[in-house]
Design a protein around this motif. Structure first.
Motif, PDB file in Angstrom:
ATOM      1  N   LEU A  51     -98.993  62.373 -67.965  1.00 23.95           N
ATOM      2  CA  LEU A  51     -99.210  61.872 -66.613  1.00 23.95           C
ATOM      3  C   LEU A  51     -99.590  60.396 -66.603  1.00 23.95           C
ATOM      4  O   LEU A  51    -100.299  59.937 -65.701  1.00 23.95           O
ATOM      5  N   GLY A  52     -99.117  59.639 -67.598  1.00 22.36           N
ATOM      6  CA  GLY A  52     -99.425  58.213 -67.634  1.00 22.36           C
ATOM      7  C   GLY A  52     -98.895  57.466 -66.427  1.00 22.36           C
ATOM      8  O   GLY A  52     -99.445  56.435 -66.023  1.00 22.36           O
ATOM      9  N   GLY A  53     -97.835  58.011 -65.819  1.00 21.82           N
ATOM     10  CA  GLY A  53     -97.271  57.374 -64.631  1.00 21.82           C
ATOM     11  C   GLY A  53     -98.225  57.341 -63.456  1.00 21.82           C
ATOM     12  O   GLY A  53     -98.060  56.510 -62.549  1.00 21.82           O
ATOM     13  N   VAL A  54     -99.219  58.236 -63.455  1.00 21.96           N
ATOM     14  CA  VAL A  54    -100.204  58.231 -62.369  1.00 21.96           C
ATOM     15  C   VAL A  54    -100.964  56.903 -62.366  1.00 21.96           C
ATOM     16  O   VAL A  54    -101.160  56.277 -61.313  1.00 21.96           O
ATOM     17  N   GLY A  55    -101.392  56.469 -63.551  1.00 24.97           N
ATOM     18  CA  GLY A  55    -102.095  55.185 -63.643  1.00 24.97           C
ATOM     19  C   GLY A  55    -101.198  54.015 -63.310  1.00 24.97           C
ATOM     20  O   GLY A  55    -101.626  53.044 -62.664  1.00 24.97           O
ATOM     21  N   ILE A  56     -99.938  54.079 -63.742  1.00 29.88           N
ATOM     22  CA  ILE A  56     -98.987  53.007 -63.444  1.00 29.88           C
ATOM     23  C   ILE A  56     -98.739  52.916 -61.944  1.00 29.88           C
ATOM     24  O   ILE A  56     -98.755  51.828 -61.355  1.00 29.88           O
ATOM     25  N   PHE A  57     -98.516  54.068 -61.305  1.00 25.28           N
ATOM     26  CA  PHE A  57     -98.283  54.079 -59.862  1.00 25.28           C
ATOM     27  C   PHE A  57     -99.496  53.552 -59.104  1.00 25.28           C
ATOM     28  O   PHE A  57     -99.359  52.781 -58.145  1.00 25.28           O
ATOM     29  N   ALA A  58    -100.690  53.979 -59.504  1.00 24.52           N
ATOM     30  CA  ALA A  58    -101.908  53.515 -58.837  1.00 24.52           C
ATOM     31  C   ALA A  58    -102.021  51.998 -58.917  1.00 24.52           C
ATOM     32  O   ALA A  58    -102.354  51.324 -57.924  1.00 24.52           O
ATOM     33  N   ALA A  59    -101.729  51.451 -60.090  1.00 27.74           N
ATOM     34  CA  ALA A  59    -101.845  50.003 -60.278  1.00 27.74           C
ATOM     35  C   ALA A  59    -100.821  49.239 -59.454  1.00 27.74           C
ATOM     36  O   ALA A  59    -101.150  48.273 -58.764  1.00 27.74           O
ATOM     37  N   VAL A  60     -99.565  49.671 -59.523  1.00 25.68           N
ATOM     38  CA  VAL A  60     -98.494  48.954 -58.827  1.00 25.68           C
ATOM     39  C   VAL A  60     -98.642  49.081 -57.315  1.00 25.68           C
ATOM     40  O   VAL A  60     -98.522  48.084 -56.585  1.00 25.68           O
ATOM     41  N   SER A  61     -98.896  50.289 -56.823  1.00 26.40           N
ATOM     42  CA  SER A  61     -98.993  50.483 -55.371  1.00 26.40           C
ATOM     43  C   SER A  61    -100.179  49.731 -54.781  1.00 26.40           C
ATOM     44  O   SER A  61    -100.068  49.128 -53.704  1.00 26.40           O
ATOM     45  N   PHE A  62    -101.324  49.739 -55.480  1.00 29.07           N
ATOM     46  CA  PHE A  62    -102.488  48.997 -54.991  1.00 29.07           C
ATOM     47  C   PHE A  62    -102.197  47.497 -54.971  1.00 29.07           C
ATOM     48  O   PHE A  62    -102.514  46.800 -53.992  1.00 29.07           O
ATOM     49  N   THR A  63    -101.596  46.994 -56.038  1.00 28.68           N
ATOM     50  CA  THR A  63    -101.323  45.557 -56.125  1.00 28.68           C
ATOM     51  C   THR A  63    -100.342  45.119 -55.053  1.00 28.68           C
ATOM     52  O   THR A  63    -100.542  44.085 -54.389  1.00 28.68           O
ATOM     53  N   ILE A  64     -99.262  45.886 -54.866  1.00 30.34           N
ATOM     54  CA  ILE A  64     -98.275  45.553 -53.842  1.00 30.34           C
ATOM     55  C   ILE A  64     -98.915  45.590 -52.453  1.00 30.34           C
ATOM     56  O   ILE A  64     -98.714  44.675 -51.628  1.00 30.34           O
ATOM     57  N   SER A  65     -99.679  46.634 -52.171  1.00 29.22           N
ATOM     58  CA  SER A  65    -100.302  46.774 -50.851  1.00 29.22           C
ATOM     59  C   SER A  65    -101.294  45.654 -50.569  1.00 29.22           C
ATOM     60  O   SER A  65    -101.479  45.254 -49.413  1.00 29.22           O
ATOM     61  N   THR A  66    -101.922  45.134 -51.606  1.00 21.17           N
ATOM     62  CA  THR A  66    -102.960  44.119 -51.437  1.00 21.17           C
ATOM     63  C   THR A  66    -102.401  42.704 -51.358  1.00 21.17           C
ATOM     64  O   THR A  66    -102.849  41.894 -50.541  1.00 21.17           O
ATOM     65  N   PHE A  67    -101.404  42.393 -52.175  1.00 21.63           N
ATOM     66  CA  PHE A  67    -100.977  41.009 -52.325  1.00 21.63           C
ATOM     67  C   PHE A  67     -99.656  40.662 -51.633  1.00 21.63           C
ATOM     68  O   PHE A  67     -99.279  39.490 -51.594  1.00 21.63           O
ATOM     69  N   VAL A  68     -98.944  41.646 -51.107  1.00 27.74           N
ATOM     70  CA  VAL A  68     -97.671  41.380 -50.442  1.00 27.74           C
ATOM     71  C   VAL A  68     -97.799  41.679 -48.962  1.00 27.74           C
ATOM     72  O   VAL A  68     -98.290  42.743 -48.570  1.00 27.74           O
ATOM     73  N   SER A  69     -97.342  40.748 -48.124  1.00 34.88           N
ATOM     74  CA  SER A  69     -97.340  40.940 -46.678  1.00 34.88           C
ATOM     75  C   SER A  69     -96.100  41.724 -46.274  1.00 34.88           C
ATOM     76  O   SER A  69     -94.977  41.241 -46.437  1.00 34.88           O
ATOM     77  N   PHE A  70     -96.289  42.918 -45.743  1.00 38.69           N
ATOM     78  CA  PHE A  70     -95.150  43.719 -45.302  1.00 38.69           C
ATOM     79  C   PHE A  70     -94.483  43.110 -44.075  1.00 38.69           C
ATOM     80  O   PHE A  70     -93.291  43.313 -43.849  1.00 38.69           O
ATOM     81  N   LYS A  71     -95.249  42.374 -43.281  1.00 33.29           N
ATOM     82  CA  LYS A  71     -94.667  41.735 -42.101  1.00 33.29           C
ATOM     83  C   LYS A  71     -93.658  40.671 -42.509  1.00 33.29           C
ATOM     84  O   LYS A  71     -92.592  40.542 -41.903  1.00 33.29           O
TER      85      LYS A  71
END
Length: 334
Positions: A48-68
């Motif tokens: 389940l190493g992908g769980v940590g990878i997904f958590a890292a990538v999704s948090f980083t994208i949500s925090t640093f990229v403007s969806f607008k």
């Protein structure tokens, strides 16, 4: 550019901290990848190493990229959530190939239809340029599905998928940073950062595997980055660099997983078997039978991946057809 560096550091830290937690939970709940006659590990290992990878990538994208400002990244994240849960269920309970394929189609639909990640041209490969809309749609879906599953299939020895993914995401990340495509550079470097952390636990002897949760996500990220790279660098009015034969260079970046997938698919079909039937005929299995260790296989195939990127880069003035056919000929010889 500082935001790109900071985003990659944040992604690394989140993955580095979360993966040991995943290992502990997997140990307590007995969520292991059990050895069998097709597997090449001999003791139960969490997958389940992908769980940590997904958590890292999704948090980083949500925090640093403007969806607008970057709505296409919003649809990437939506697709990534679908792919994540597909992989998670497959790692824990197993799902049929049809259900997995259906889920991937839904994710690709979001990316293609809503996110506008589309390939509408062959860019001169075999003399073909613009495609009919129906053919372009089929080609786009096929490209996504092949790349997503190619990383899933190449994930067979300790560190291999992670190292190949690290090479590809660093390449795309550097290009997008130069092109000032900050959102895609953050996506690439956040994945690279999470992979660096993951590899600290995955290099032989592995304490945890990426699993479908991680390999499918890695394939999705690379598919998005490759299609964006092709469309960007093939347009001289937009690109700062503008690579001749950009699709060939993208093909080279993903060359090892793509060629291995093509090879095993042809072999399985030739012998009348389903392309989805698992076997031990992947390139890493062959190298294992030749006596190479996990770390040696990972090192050799990573070096070959970098070699093919270099070949495509230096041959790019010859044009897309010549570059792709040259790489395929060299691969067949090897």
């Amino acid at each position: 550019m500082e935001i790109i560096l900071f985003a990659s550091i944040v992604s690394f830290v989140i993955a580095f901290v979360s993966i040991p937690v995943v290992i502990k939970i997997a140990d307590r709940k007995k969520l292991f990848d059990q050895p069998d006659n097709r597997k090449i590990h001999f003791i139960p290992v969490p997958s389940l190493g992908g769980v940590g990878i997904f958590a890292a990538v999704s948090f980083t994208i949500s925090t640093f990229v403007s969806f607008k400002s970057n709505p296409e990244i919003q649809y990437f994240l939506s697709s990534a959530i679908i792919i994540f849960f597909l992989g998670l269920k497959d790692d824990i309970l197993l799902i049929s190939p049809i259900k997995k394929f259906t889920g991937q189609l839904i994710a690709v639909f979001l990316l293609s239809y809503q996110g506008h990640f589309q390939l509408t041209s062959f860019h001169g490969f075999l003399g073909i340029h613009d495609l009919h809309p129906a053919i372009a749609t089929i080609f786009t879906y096929l490209t996504f599905l092949v790349i997503i599953n190619a990383f899933n299939l190449i994930d067979g020895v300790d560190g291999l998928a992670g190292m190949l993914g690290l090479v590809s995401t660093l390449f795309f990340g550097v290009i997008f940073a130069i092109e000032k495509q900050i959102s895609f550079a953050i996506l690439a470097f956040s994945m690279a950062g999470s992979l660096m952390a993951f590899l600290m636990y995955n290099l032989s002897p592995a304490r945890i595997f990426m699993g479908d949760t991680g390999s499918l996500l890695l394939g999705l990220v690379n598919a998005v980055l490759a299609i964006k790279f092709i469309n960007l660098e093939s347009d001289p009015t937009v690109a700062t660099i503008g690579f001749p034969a950009a699709p060939a260079l993208a093909f080279a970046v993903l060359f090892i997983p793509l060629m291995d997938t093509l090879r095993v698919t042809i072999i399985r079909t030739y012998y009348g078997r389903s392309p989805f039937d698992p076997d031990t005929n992947h390139i890493h299995h062959i190298l294992l039978r030749k006596g190479l260790s996990h770390i040696q296989i990972t090192g050799v195939l990573t070096a070959v991946a970098i070699l093919f990127i270099g070949i495509a880069f230096f041959l790019r003035p010859l044009g897309i057809t010549a570059v792709i056919l040259s790489m395929m000929a060299l691969a067949i010889l090897m």
